[in-house]
Motif scaffolding. Sequence first.
Motif, PDB file in Angstrom:
ATOM      1  N   GLU A 220      -9.161 -42.161  54.077  1.00  0.00           N
ATOM      2  CA  GLU A 220      -8.061 -43.075  53.308  1.00  0.00           C
ATOM      3  C   GLU A 220      -8.069 -41.790  53.148  1.00  0.00           C
ATOM      4  O   GLU A 220      -7.857 -41.276  52.036  1.00  0.00           O
ATOM      5  CB  GLU A 220      -8.135 -43.885  52.532  1.00  0.00           C
ATOM      6  CG  GLU A 220      -7.463 -44.783  52.277  1.00  0.00           C
ATOM      7  CD  GLU A 220      -7.975 -45.695  50.947  1.00  0.00           C
ATOM      8  OE1 GLU A 220      -7.095 -46.664  50.902  1.00  0.00           O
ATOM      9  OE2 GLU A 220      -8.068 -45.209  49.962  1.00  0.00           O
TER      10      GLU A 220
ATOM     11  N   ASP B 296     -15.729 -40.630  47.478  1.00  0.00           N
ATOM     12  CA  ASP B 296     -14.428 -40.433  46.663  1.00  0.00           C
ATOM     13  C   ASP B 296     -14.205 -38.311  46.859  1.00  0.00           C
ATOM     14  O   ASP B 296     -14.974 -38.103  45.686  1.00  0.00           O
ATOM     15  CB  ASP B 296     -14.461 -41.029  45.068  1.00  0.00           C
ATOM     16  CG  ASP B 296     -12.900 -41.230  44.972  1.00  0.00           C
ATOM     17  OD1 ASP B 296     -12.206 -41.435  45.449  1.00  0.00           O
ATOM     18  OD2 ASP B 296     -12.630 -40.313  44.271  1.00  0.00           O
TER      19      ASP B 296
ATOM     20  N   HIS C 122     -12.365 -42.242  50.485  1.00  0.00           N
ATOM     21  CA  HIS C 122     -11.244 -42.092  49.658  1.00  0.00           C
ATOM     22  C   HIS C 122     -11.109 -40.636  49.995  1.00  0.00           C
ATOM     23  O   HIS C 122     -11.667 -40.136  48.832  1.00  0.00           O
ATOM     24  CB  HIS C 122     -10.934 -42.855  48.959  1.00  0.00           C
ATOM     25  CG  HIS C 122      -9.424 -42.633  48.241  1.00  0.00           C
ATOM     26  ND1 HIS C 122      -8.618 -43.047  48.062  1.00  0.00           N
ATOM     27  CD2 HIS C 122      -9.447 -41.704  46.978  1.00  0.00           C
ATOM     28  CE1 HIS C 122      -7.757 -42.555  47.854  1.00  0.00           C
ATOM     29  NE2 HIS C 122      -7.877 -41.640  47.107  1.00  0.00           N
TER      30      HIS C 122
ATOM     31  N   GLU D 170      -5.074 -39.401  50.605  1.00  0.00           N
ATOM     32  CA  GLU D 170      -3.971 -39.830  49.251  1.00  0.00           C
ATOM     33  C   GLU D 170      -3.327 -38.381  49.550  1.00  0.00           C
ATOM     34  O   GLU D 170      -4.408 -37.655  49.227  1.00  0.00           O
ATOM     35  CB  GLU D 170      -4.690 -40.572  48.114  1.00  0.00           C
ATOM     36  CG  GLU D 170      -3.664 -40.806  47.237  1.00  0.00           C
ATOM     37  CD  GLU D 170      -4.313 -41.001  45.925  1.00  0.00           C
ATOM     38  OE1 GLU D 170      -3.135 -40.803  45.248  1.00  0.00           O
ATOM     39  OE2 GLU D 170      -5.268 -41.604  46.139  1.00  0.00           O
TER      40      GLU D 170
ATOM     41  N   ILE E 120      -1.081 -43.194  49.045  1.00  0.00           N
ATOM     42  CA  ILE E 120      -1.857 -43.441  50.080  1.00  0.00           C
ATOM     43  C   ILE E 120      -0.778 -43.213  51.890  1.00  0.00           C
ATOM     44  O   ILE E 120      -0.081 -44.875  51.275  1.00  0.00           O
ATOM     45  CB  ILE E 120      -2.197 -44.583  49.822  1.00  0.00           C
ATOM     46  CG1 ILE E 120      -3.353 -44.249  48.548  1.00  0.00           C
ATOM     47  CG2 ILE E 120      -3.586 -44.983  51.068  1.00  0.00           C
ATOM     48  CD1 ILE E 120      -4.695 -45.447  48.307  1.00  0.00           C
TER      49      ILE E 120
END
Length: 551
Positions: A349, A300, A328, A351, A356
């Motif tokens: 991914e 993250d 993420h 955001e 997102i």
Amino acid sequence: MDQQPFLGLSMSEMQRRGPEIQESMRLLGVEFPEAMGLGVGMALVFLYDATPNPPVSPAAPLASAGASWAATSDGVDRISRLPDQILRNVVSRLPAKDAARTAALASRWRGLWRSVPLVLVDAHILPAFVRPERMAPGGDDLSSRLVVAAASRALAAHPGPFRCVHLTWSHMASHRAEIARWLQLLADKGVQELAFINRPWPLDLPLPAAIFRCTSLTRLHLGVWRFPDTASLPRATAFPHLRELVLSLVVVEEQDLAFLLNRSPVLEDLTIIASQTAVCLRIVSRTLRCVQLGMCALADIRVVDAPRLERLFLWMTMGRRSEHELSHIKIGHAPNLRLLGHWQPEHHELEIGNTIIKAGTKMSASTMVPSVQMLALEVNFEARNEVKMVPCFLKCFPNVETLHVFSLNSDKPSGKVNLKLWREAGYIECVQWHVKKFVFQEFRGKRSELAFLKFIAESALVLEKMVVMVASKYFSSVDDVNDKLQPLASAKWASEKCKLIVFKSPSTDGASPLWCFRIASDFAQSDPFDLMTAGAERSTGASVLRDPNTL
């Protein structure tokens, strides 16, 4: 060592080219790489390459010329008559061993070396008959013991401050008392730049908490350690002057990394290489300008508040536990972010704000990062679902002027990718109105790749240069390359001023892009993604398939 880019290699390629890679490791100072496994060995290669060059060198090409100049016919020592400030400046530019030797020149020089900030590099102070080794199976050996003894004497003899110290050649697990003493001396004597790298094995040797006493540090490179538990440190612990931090092959927990960033109030450059734990990073910093995460598992990454952040680089990364689990990555407040990459839709991914980004996400001001001007992507053009993410991703960065795309290899196509897919993606502002330079790496002649190239050519109104790097093992000849690219050269280009340049890729495997951590953090380098294509049209192996000057 000169700054050199490295090729990312797949594990299969690493195994096939094992002897060649091991020899490269030896040239970089990694002894007996076959005993440690190619994965750790390659991580060490990048670790050592990312270590800043010390400001002094034992090589002195001008020494003889200086001696000739100094030897006057009347025998008068005019150098020793220079003011103390000039003599100290001279001594401060010498390696520690040579600086100490100046005491024997004349009485005037006797105490000078102890009165100047010293540069201490452990490899420079070994006896001439000893060849230093950074890694040897079995742990401690003669070179390590001699390094430890010489470094201990030098650190004790000089009162400080130490301008720069490199301690990278010792098997520190065998000398724990000595390294604890080193850190105490460095803290007491005001070390400014420190490269403190354990010579494996083990890979998780506990780093003494005394490192936090070195509050004068401006640059710190830690390698092959287990980070201490910061919860037990005093509340006032901090690195008030630290501007550059490199963590290589380090075991560091999320809370300890957060502590480190929080207690470095002027930090500008953070690099993490081959972390032994998945990286969880929350960036809240008023000073950070460059963040690099390479050869890491990313869990993250959150850019929460970083008003000065200009560069965010991801290289050879994967998800928390495997390459199939998405990392993420959130971009919040980063109004000066200019360079971003290498982004992989397969692994990352994205955001932006609180949205997102997915295929089909409706764009708005809150889902865009308008400051980004240079973008690098890694895309598997044979995977339709992955390719469908690319237009949406490009829409998030409307002002990109330089676009790098690396084509990942795949033997298992999953869905049809053609020009129609790109045309149906709709309006992409950066492609149509801003991209001036486009670089496509590892072209293998696949229709899906050619479809994307044609889309760029037919859409980019202000494009000035398109560079295509060809994966040569997929083509039998230059004519074969030209035949594959003929539909592109003859396409209806949106920009009449664009030049199309084609040349051979230097990679034999094409598993990942070229990269150099030191170049990437050097703000004098305007495009760290462009390690091979700059000036491609001047390359002897380059072909210009489209030149507006001849149209």
